[in-house]
Write a protein that holds these residues in place. Structure first.
Motif, mmCIF file in Angstrom:
data_model
loop_
_atom_site.group_PDB
_atom_site.id
_atom_site.type_symbol
_atom_site.label_atom_id
_atom_site.label_comp_id
_atom_site.label_asym_id
_atom_site.label_seq_id
_atom_site.Cartn_x
_atom_site.Cartn_y
_atom_site.Cartn_z
ATOM 1 N N LEU A 36 0.730 -1.133 0.026
ATOM 2 C CA LEU A 36 -0.152 -0.198 -0.013
ATOM 3 C C LEU A 36 0.830 1.182 0.161
ATOM 4 O O LEU A 36 0.395 2.300 -0.114
ATOM 5 C CB LEU A 36 -0.965 0.001 1.192
ATOM 6 C CG LEU A 36 -2.107 -0.971 1.214
ATOM 7 C CD1 LEU A 36 -2.303 -1.055 2.833
ATOM 8 C CD2 LEU A 36 -3.016 -0.762 0.120
ATOM 9 N N GLY A 38 4.372 3.442 -1.181
ATOM 10 C CA GLY A 38 5.688 3.538 -2.029
ATOM 11 C C GLY A 38 5.278 3.469 -3.817
ATOM 12 O O GLY A 38 4.359 3.503 -3.983
ATOM 13 N N ARG A 39 6.347 3.351 -4.710
ATOM 14 C CA ARG A 39 6.202 3.484 -5.844
ATOM 15 C C ARG A 39 5.334 2.445 -6.570
ATOM 16 O O ARG A 39 4.835 2.733 -7.620
ATOM 17 C CB ARG A 39 7.491 3.582 -6.411
ATOM 18 C CG ARG A 39 8.486 2.537 -6.156
ATOM 19 C CD ARG A 39 9.757 2.714 -6.588
ATOM 20 N NE ARG A 39 10.101 2.422 -7.836
ATOM 21 C CZ ARG A 39 10.723 2.996 -8.789
ATOM 22 N NH1 ARG A 39 11.005 4.169 -8.434
ATOM 23 N NH2 ARG A 39 10.746 2.806 -10.022
ATOM 24 N N VAL A 45 -3.587 0.023 -3.476
ATOM 25 C CA VAL A 45 -4.494 0.926 -2.986
ATOM 26 C C VAL A 45 -5.668 0.781 -3.775
ATOM 27 O O VAL A 45 -6.824 0.957 -3.115
ATOM 28 C CB VAL A 45 -3.762 2.486 -3.424
ATOM 29 C CG1 VAL A 45 -4.901 3.683 -3.090
ATOM 30 C CG2 VAL A 45 -2.525 2.436 -2.491
ATOM 31 N N ARG A 48 -7.544 -1.945 -2.379
ATOM 32 C CA ARG A 48 -8.131 -1.541 -0.943
ATOM 33 C C ARG A 48 -9.193 -0.660 -1.156
ATOM 34 O O ARG A 48 -10.399 -0.657 -0.207
ATOM 35 C CB ARG A 48 -7.001 -0.982 -0.226
ATOM 36 C CG ARG A 48 -7.457 -0.357 1.131
ATOM 37 C CD ARG A 48 -6.778 0.831 1.767
ATOM 38 N NE ARG A 48 -6.861 1.934 0.933
ATOM 39 C CZ ARG A 48 -5.949 3.027 0.730
ATOM 40 N NH1 ARG A 48 -4.949 3.067 1.355
ATOM 41 N NH2 ARG A 48 -6.223 4.097 -0.010
ATOM 42 N N VAL A 202 14.407 3.357 -8.076
ATOM 43 C CA VAL A 202 14.974 4.838 -8.532
ATOM 44 C C VAL A 202 16.323 4.692 -9.445
ATOM 45 O O VAL A 202 17.337 3.957 -8.809
ATOM 46 C CB VAL A 202 14.943 5.720 -7.353
ATOM 47 C CG1 VAL A 202 15.438 7.065 -7.818
ATOM 48 C CG2 VAL A 202 13.780 5.673 -6.539
ATOM 49 N N ILE B 147 1.713 9.495 -5.902
ATOM 50 C CA ILE B 147 2.810 8.933 -5.362
ATOM 51 C C ILE B 147 4.035 9.045 -6.412
ATOM 52 O O ILE B 147 3.813 8.310 -7.417
ATOM 53 C CB ILE B 147 2.658 7.459 -4.860
ATOM 54 C CG1 ILE B 147 1.771 7.556 -3.725
ATOM 55 C CG2 ILE B 147 4.042 6.965 -4.409
ATOM 56 C CD1 ILE B 147 2.023 8.221 -2.568
ATOM 57 N N SER B 148 5.220 9.661 -5.932
ATOM 58 C CA SER B 148 6.249 9.902 -6.976
ATOM 59 C C SER B 148 7.114 8.636 -7.004
ATOM 60 O O SER B 148 7.348 7.643 -6.003
ATOM 61 C CB SER B 148 7.309 11.107 -6.694
ATOM 62 O OG SER B 148 8.391 10.802 -6.931
ATOM 63 N N LEU B 149 7.365 8.290 -8.539
ATOM 64 C CA LEU B 149 8.122 6.991 -8.630
ATOM 65 C C LEU B 149 9.355 7.292 -8.109
ATOM 66 O O LEU B 149 10.030 6.330 -7.661
ATOM 67 C CB LEU B 149 8.456 6.678 -10.193
ATOM 68 C CG LEU B 149 7.162 5.751 -10.664
ATOM 69 C CD1 LEU B 149 7.429 5.780 -12.221
ATOM 70 C CD2 LEU B 149 6.871 4.547 -10.036
ATOM 71 N N ARG B 150 10.189 8.609 -8.095
ATOM 72 C CA ARG B 150 11.210 8.703 -7.592
ATOM 73 C C ARG B 150 11.462 8.655 -6.170
ATOM 74 O O ARG B 150 12.321 8.054 -5.602
ATOM 75 C CB ARG B 150 11.566 10.300 -7.991
ATOM 76 C CG ARG B 150 12.568 10.119 -9.030
ATOM 77 C CD ARG B 150 12.874 11.687 -9.623
ATOM 78 N NE ARG B 150 13.465 12.582 -8.582
ATOM 79 C CZ ARG B 150 14.371 12.500 -7.900
ATOM 80 N NH1 ARG B 150 15.403 11.830 -8.470
ATOM 81 N NH2 ARG B 150 14.834 13.353 -6.885
ATOM 82 N N GLY B 152 8.541 7.982 -3.767
ATOM 83 C CA GLY B 152 7.640 7.250 -3.006
ATOM 84 C C GLY B 152 6.694 8.013 -2.253
ATOM 85 O O GLY B 152 5.976 7.335 -1.249
ATOM 86 N N GLN B 210 1.054 7.646 3.071
ATOM 87 C CA GLN B 210 1.718 6.723 1.987
ATOM 88 C C GLN B 210 0.788 5.866 1.113
ATOM 89 O O GLN B 210 0.946 5.467 0.362
ATOM 90 C CB GLN B 210 2.962 6.047 2.605
ATOM 91 C CG GLN B 210 3.978 7.029 3.326
ATOM 92 C CD GLN B 210 4.798 6.341 4.187
ATOM 93 O OE1 GLN B 210 4.565 5.249 4.588
ATOM 94 N NE2 GLN B 210 6.005 6.818 3.970
ATOM 95 N N GLN B 211 -0.355 5.400 2.040
ATOM 96 C CA GLN B 211 -1.250 4.390 1.396
ATOM 97 C C GLN B 211 -2.312 5.208 0.666
ATOM 98 O O GLN B 211 -3.296 4.591 0.142
ATOM 99 C CB GLN B 211 -1.739 3.506 2.623
ATOM 100 C CG GLN B 211 -0.422 2.614 3.181
ATOM 101 C CD GLN B 211 -1.033 1.731 4.245
ATOM 102 O OE1 GLN B 211 -2.116 1.767 4.697
ATOM 103 N NE2 GLN B 211 -0.149 1.222 4.915
#
Lengths: 370, 589
Positions: A36, A38-39, A45, A48, A202, B147-150, B152, B210-211
């Motif tokens: 849920l 991070g990248r 998400v 969910r 990254v 959410i940024s890929l760089r 997170g 974050q979620q």
């Protein structure tokens, strides 16, 4: 004295009834676990969100046999060690089943440890290595093998040689589907000239990946990666070789795929387990409510999670009790109403669900009748 | 009809005291609490709203920096400096809020980026939502968060159209959480910043950010700036909503209602404690005051009991309220008066006893001394008649006989007077009496003619009483009924009924009756309705009946009219009236 005893007895009985009444109001706990944060959390998400919608709907309609459903959400961070820890927490918290995990990589690590303790219903895990056996794993998606075979069948029509790029962050899935694809593709007369695994992180140089693919001389490429990364790689490939034949697995079919690929996405083929333009009333109603609530389109995980939720709800309504075994028995070899048609779970808990082929036209996914 | 409750003065005084002392405090407390509640609620709502607005302002200030940076980047780009990439890199390094900077041409191709990434250069972003939106407007465009890929981390893009493309700033929103952490005073508040879709951009639980968790109340609160009461997890919560207008973000400040209204509960508790204390104090004071009021009264009640037992040699002495002192003074004065009266009464009783003794002596003298000459007259007339036998003409004989008749009448009168004077003065003598037998004996003694019918209505009581007196009453009434009857076949009925603690006996005949005007007169002593020459009678019988009945504390009643017969009813005690005096002692001296 006798009167006092009667009063005491009546008080104890009333207390027991009260406790029973309280117990009857205890909610049914269902777990949801996915990556849920991070990248790579987009699928987790969106899954969910669909789970929350399903639970809210069932509670709004009176719950299950008068009991409300409580959704407990946990983040496995796509890390097997974290997954084992949170699954143990689920077990301690007394969930009747867990919807998740979303990646084969994580699911494989925790499945055996939780055997007999937690019943998993995965919306997205399609690894053949987890299927075909009677265990605590149930899936609502067809196997990698079927996906790979359909991709091979489509790819062979466009290219005779192909490169395969796959993300090792979901190694079990990508490596397995690659193997099945290679076998099917080569059976059909094609040749996989390059297998290029990479680790999503990254600084990943997609331009280098693209150069390797093109340098391999492959007439096309198959990508097993998230939508965002598949889109970026597509750009790098087509900047050099416009109209380069590109195929992706069902993992990539997200909104990010098209937005990150820009105008280079036209004609890319991808697989999916659902059709966003489907006219199924259940799906239209679900899509409308999902978009109203989240102002976003449902994904593969959203549909899978919503279907998985309906499976567990239906089984809870029909099972003798809410024990692990009873719920499992009420799911196996049964038919369920899925968002886009009937969903059949076989005796091993595996689903027989068709994959659908799409291509990008005018910036949108268009269904290709195979 | 419900019996009237016999309230205690002590209870009434105590209740009144409590009522008077507590009600005003209670009403005052209610009013004060209401005012305080209203004031505190308004304050809480205003404070929460102010906090939400303050956070929104801070967010706006926070977002001012990227807006300024946007113009800075535009200036750097417009200058077309040869060291532009380097300068853009430096800007990204200097400002933590900046994740990346992109310059995109009108076709959507990335032509500059910082940090410099060759992989990203030349990438087409024309499908990104911000591209078309930015091109279509002259003002900067804020995208929704992602959410940024760089990194997170939650990120938003701020983009602005320039003549040959757009500038895009990717902004790291991780610092937003610091804003709400700074405003979370004493942990009382729970605040969050929500993106355009209602997902958390800043929250004390970073996992929710974050979620990309959707705030559950977003749909209901997003367009309702202000402060509202809502229910969350079965708890009442105060929710204040403020908008960050430019970017359409929402700031929510939650405060647990119980926590927010803690001062109200505290004040309410204090009021309740104060009220309870007032009740306690009022109770103690009420009890003390009531005791002070009641004690002299209880003293007075005790004294009156002693007084009622016949002891008049008492005095009330207490120092209390003026009214009580006056009451005591009057009571003592009344006691003195009673003592004087008592003394007078005792003296009169003594005189009466003396007089009675003298009267008895007189009666004895009368009965003895008067009877002797009468007996002599009677004997002498008898002897005279015997001596003159054969010489006495019939008229003379008849006159001598008449003389002896008058002597007998005189003797009967003397006996009557004696009997009447003694009635009620002899000591009571109680016996268990069968009324049936008693009446049969009386009827036998009277020698009722056979042609007369006397009916006794059953059942007649068997009880302990003064048999002699009851016998005297019945005897006089029955003999009167027979004697004054105008026929030889008269009928006398004797019956009995209940009258509470008394029996009610009735002797009724079917004789000539008595006209109403004589009903009183016939109970007077020596009163006869017929001449004694017509019917031999002393006129003492009914007077004696009346006296005996009245001495017993009973009543009598006569029902009669001419030709209607006579019915005399009288009550008689069911149980003896023992007044403590010996049965052989006389009733009065």
């Amino acid at each position: 004295m006798r009167c006092m005893r009667r009063l005491l007895l009546a008080a104890i009985l009333a207390g027991l009834l009260f406790l029973q009444g309280c117990q009857a109001q205890e909610p049914i706990k269902i777990g949801y676990v996915a990556n849920l944060s991070g990248r790579s959390s987009e699928l987790g998400v969106s899954g969910r969100n669909a789970m929350q919608l399903a639970v809210d709907q069932v509670n709004a309609s009176g719950g299950i046999q008068g009991r409300s459903v409580q959704l407990i959400i946990k983040d496995d961070k796509n890390d097997p060690a974290v997954a084992v820890k949170v699954d143990e927490e689920f077990y301690q918290e007394g969930v009747v089943a867990v919807i998740g995990h979303l990646t084969s990589q994580v699911m494989e690590q925790t499945l055996q440890l939780m055997d007999g303790k937690i019943l998993f219903i995965s919306p997205t895990v399609s690894s053949v290595s987890l299927m075909g056996r009677e265990d605590n794993f149930i899936t609502v998606i067809a196997s990698n093998q079927k996906q790979a075979e359909l991709l091979a069948q489509q790819a062979i029509q466009k290219t005779k040689t192909i490169a395969v790029v796959y993300d090792l962050s979901n190694k079990l899935y990508t490596e397995e589907i690659y193997r099945y694809f290679k076998a099917a593709y080569e059976r059909a007369g094609g040749q996989v000239v390059l297998a290029e695994p990479y680790m999503s992180e990254v600084g990943t140089k997609f331009s280098s990946l693209a150069s390797k693919v093109l340098a391999s001389g492959a007439q096309g490429v198959l990508i097993f990666a998230s939508g965002m990364e598949a889109g970026i790689l597509t750009q790098h490939l087509r900047k050099i070789t416009p109209h380069y034949p590109i195929f992706t697995g069902a993992w990539s079919m997200t909104a990010d795929f098209i937005s990150s690929g820009g105008k280079y996405m036209e004609g890319v083929y991808t697989l999916a387990v659902f059709d966003d333009q489907s006219k199924y009333p259940q799906y239209r109603a679900f899509r409308e409510e999902y978009m109203a609530r989240y102002t976003d389109r449902p994904t593969l995980a959203s549909v899978g999670c919503y279907d998985a939720a309906q499976v567990i709800f239906q089984s809870l309504r029909t099972s003798r009790n809410h024990s692990y075994q009873s719920i499992k028995e009420s799911i196996l070899s049964k038919k369920f109403d899925g968002l886009q048609g009937e969903l059949i779970i076989d005796v091993n808990g595996d689903a027989n669900r068709p994959y659908l082929l799409f291509t990008v036209q005018d910036g949108l996914f268009k269904r290709v009748e195979s | 009809m419900m019996p009237q409750k016999n309230w205690s003065l002590r209870d009434i005084l105590t209740i009144n005291y409590l009522f008077v002392s507590i009600i005003p405090i209670f009403l005052l407390s209610l009013f004060a609490l209401d005012v305080l509640n209203s004031h505190i609620k308004k304050q809480v709502m205003a404070k929460d709203q102010m906090l939400a607005k303050s956070i929104a302002n801070e967010v706006e200030v926070y977002l001012d920096q990227p807006k300024n940076l946007l113009f800075l980047v535009e200036k750097v780009y417009t200058d077309q400096d040869s060291r532009m990439n380097e300068r853009l890199e430096r800007i990204v390094e200097q400002f933590a809020i900046l994740d990346t900077i992109q310059v995109v041409n009108l076709q959507g191709k990335t032509i500059y980026n910082a940090p410099y990434d060759t992989d990203m250069l030349g990438l087409d972003v024309s499908n990104r939502p911000y591209f078309a939106e930015t091109l279509a407007r002259q003002t900067p465009f804020w995208s929704s968060s992602f959410i940024s890929l760089r990194t997170g981390q939650p990120t938003v893009t701020l983009s602005k159209r320039i003549p040959d493309g757009i500038i895009v700033l990717h902004l790291n929103l991780s610092q937003l959480s610091q804003i709400i952490a700074d405003t979370n005073v004493h942990g009382q508040y729970y605040s969050c910043i929500l993106g355009q879709r209602g997902t958390y951009l800043a929250h004390e639980n970073i996992q929710k950010v974050q979620q990309r968790v959707l705030e559950p109340n977003f749909a209901t609160l997003k367009d309702r700036e202000g402060t509202h009461f809502i229910t969350m997890d079965s708890q009442e919560v105060i929710a204040s909503v403020a908008k960050v207008q430019e970017i359409n973000w929402t700031v929510l400040v939650y405060q647990n209602k119980d926590q927010a209204y803690f001062p109200i509960r505290q004040i309410t508790s204090m009021f309740i404690l104060a009220l309870l204390f007032s009740v306690l104090v009022a109770s103690i004071l009420g009890k003390s005051s009531t005791e002070k009021v009641i004690r002299p009264l209880k003293n007075l009640i005790g004294q009156t009991k002693i007084l009622a037992q016949g002891n008049y040699n008492i005095q009330i002495e207490f120092k209390s309220y003026q009214e009580y002192n006056e009451l005591a003074k009057n009571f003592n004065h009344m006691l003195e008066t009673i003592q004087v009266r008592q003394q007078q009464l005792e003296n009169t009783a003594k005189d009466l006893a003396t007089t009675n003794k003298e009267l008895e002596a007189f009666a004895y003298v009368v009965s003895h001394d008067l009877k002797a000459p009468l007996r002599a007259i009677s004997n002498l007339s008898q002897w005279l008649e015997e001596d003159l036998a054969g010489h006495l003409p019939p008229e003379g004989k008849e006159m001598l006989e008449m003389l002896r008749g008058r002597v007998r009448r005189m003797e009967a009168l003397i006996n009557g007077i004696l009997q009447y004077s003694r009635a009620g003065r002899l000591a009571p003598h109680y016996q268990w009496t069968d009324t049936q037998k008693l009446l049969e004996q009386i009827i036998g003694d009277i020698d009722v003619p056979e042609t007369f019918a006397v009916t006794l209505q059953h059942p007649l009581p068997y009880f302990e009483t003064e048999t002699l007196l009851l016998s005297q009453v019945f005897s006089n009434l029955i003999s009167n009924a027979v004697k004054h009857h105008d026929r030889t076949n008269g009928h006398v009925t004797i019956s009995v009924g209940e009258a509470g603690e008394f029996y009610r006996f009735t002797v009724a005949d079917d004789g000539p009756g008595i006209a109403p005007q004589y009903h009183e007169k016939i109970f007077g002593i020596f009163q006869t309705l017929q001449s004694r020459d017509t019917l031999e009678s002393t006129g003492v019988g009914l007077a004696l009946v009346k006296k005996i009945i009245e001495v017993q504390g009973c009543t009598y009643d006569l029902q009669s009219d001419v030709g209607q017969g006579v019915s005399v009813s009288f009550t008689w005690p069911k149980v003896p009236h023992r007044d403590g005096k010996g049965e052989n002692e006389e009733r009065s001296q």
